[in-house]
Scaffold this motif. Structure first.
Motif, short mmCIF file in Angstrom:
data_model
loop_
_atom_site.label_atom_id
_atom_site.label_comp_id
_atom_site.label_asym_id
_atom_site.label_seq_id
_atom_site.Cartn_x
_atom_site.Cartn_y
_atom_site.Cartn_z
N SER A 1 29.98 45.84 30.21
CA SER A 1 28.60 45.48 30.55
C SER A 1 28.48 43.97 30.62
N ALA B 1 28.82 49.02 34.60
CA ALA B 1 28.57 49.40 33.21
C ALA B 1 27.21 48.88 32.74
N ALA B 2 26.86 47.67 33.18
CA ALA B 2 25.55 47.13 32.82
C ALA B 2 24.43 47.95 33.48
N ARG C 1 23.90 51.00 31.36
CA ARG C 1 23.34 50.78 30.03
C ARG C 1 21.90 50.29 30.06
N GLU D 1 21.79 45.58 24.53
CA GLU D 1 22.54 46.57 25.30
C GLU D 1 23.76 45.95 25.97
N LEU D 2 23.61 44.75 26.49
CA LEU D 2 24.72 44.10 27.19
C LEU D 2 25.85 43.70 26.25
#
Length: 311
Positions: A151, A168-169, A172, A247-248
């Motif tokens: 991410s 991926a980021a 998420r 989240e990242l």
């Protein structure tokens, strides 16, 4: 000679005292944009003090320089500076300061070349990982999505800045969190924070023993992130950008026990989730105006003898 020494003393004093005063202040974290301006004004004042000291020292040491510096000055102004005394010391001081100026220019030039080389390398790598479609000019897309299990989101500076975000980021980040992250990166691009980082890095690498330059580099890295956080939070809310940062970076061990790879991230998230009241508009204006006057001080010291001579 006295004016040159006064300017040299002012620059050295500001280089030592200013970082200590700013580190004790509690408002830079509340107003990172104002703090960025204050730091730039302080560093400009230090550099200007040394440059003016070099100019007057060279004028005192060499007649040729003196003639160019005071070529258009009215009669009696040059005599007010007492440039005829201490010529050996003036020459030494002028050479030392000139060497420092040349070294500063060399460090800035090297940093610019390195930044351009890094940018070209990253853009070439990006083009390999995300090739342009048929009929599309390479590097023209303002937003690039990369296939990756990590991410991440960042921006590439240059004539045409590009925002890069990984798949991926995208998986998420939920809802407005992605918009907040992109707004954070766009805040960097709009404010041209890359130039601040390059200049501060060049000064700190060129003069590692000068406190103001080392502190300038460290504070630029911290304050530009806070300023970009605030720019994103004004559009999407503090909670949104804070959750997006979590989240990242959650998988990188930033928020766990032990030494984190980026210790500033937990502090940034805490700042966003527990905001303090901003300074009043009046105090922000006063700080901005006071900072703008800091580079004026060496100019006043330089021109006071001449103005007195004019009556």
């Amino acid at each position: 000679m006295m004016v040159s020494l006064a300017l040299l003393l002012l620059g050295a004093l500001a280089a030592v005292v200013a970082p200590r005063l700013l580190s004790r202040a509690d408002w830079p974290e509340r107003e990172p944009v104002v703090a960025l301006w204050v730091w730039q004004c302080v560093v400009a004042a230090v550099l200007l003090s040394f440059a003016l000291s070099m100019t007057f020292s060279a004028a005192a040491a060499w007649q040729a320089v003196r003639g160019h510096v005071f070529a258009s000055a009215p009669h009696g102004v040059m005599e007010a500076y007492s440039l005829g005394s201490n010529r050996p010391w003036s020459a030494v001081l002028a050479v030392v300061l000139a060497s420092g100026g040349l070294w500063t220019a060399a460090m800035l030039t090297r940093e610019i070349h390195r930044a351009r080389r890094r940018s070209r390398t990253r853009r070439a790598e990006l083009l390999v990982r995300s090739p342009a479609l048929p009929g599309e000019a390479p590097g023209c897309d303002p937003l690039v999505v990369l296939e990756s299990e990590r991410s991440d989101a960042w921006w590439l500076s240059g004539a045409t800045p590009q925002l890069v975000v990984t798949t991926a980021a995208l998986r998420r980040l939920k809802g407005r969190q992605l918009d907040a992250v992109l707004a954070h990166e766009q805040g960097h691009a709009r404010a041209r924070h890359d130039w601040l980082l390059h200049c501060s890095g060049a000064l700190a690498n060129g003069f590692p023993q000068v406190p103001v330059f080392a502190a300038f580099r460290d504070e630029m890295h911290r304050l530009v992130e806070l300023a970009a956080d605030d720019a994103a939070s004004r559009r999407f809310g503090r909670r949104t950008i804070a959750l997006a940062l979590v989240e990242l970076n959650e998988d990188r061990g930033v928020f766990g026990p032990g030494t984190a790879p980026d210790a500033q991230l937990p502090q940034r998230v805490s700042r966003l989730l527990s905001p303090v009241e901003r300074l009043t508009a009046g105090r922000r204006l006063r700080l901005t105006a006071a900072a703008a006057l800091v580079p004026v001080v060496p100019l006043l010291i330089a021109f006071v003898p001449g103005l007195r001579a004019l009556g």
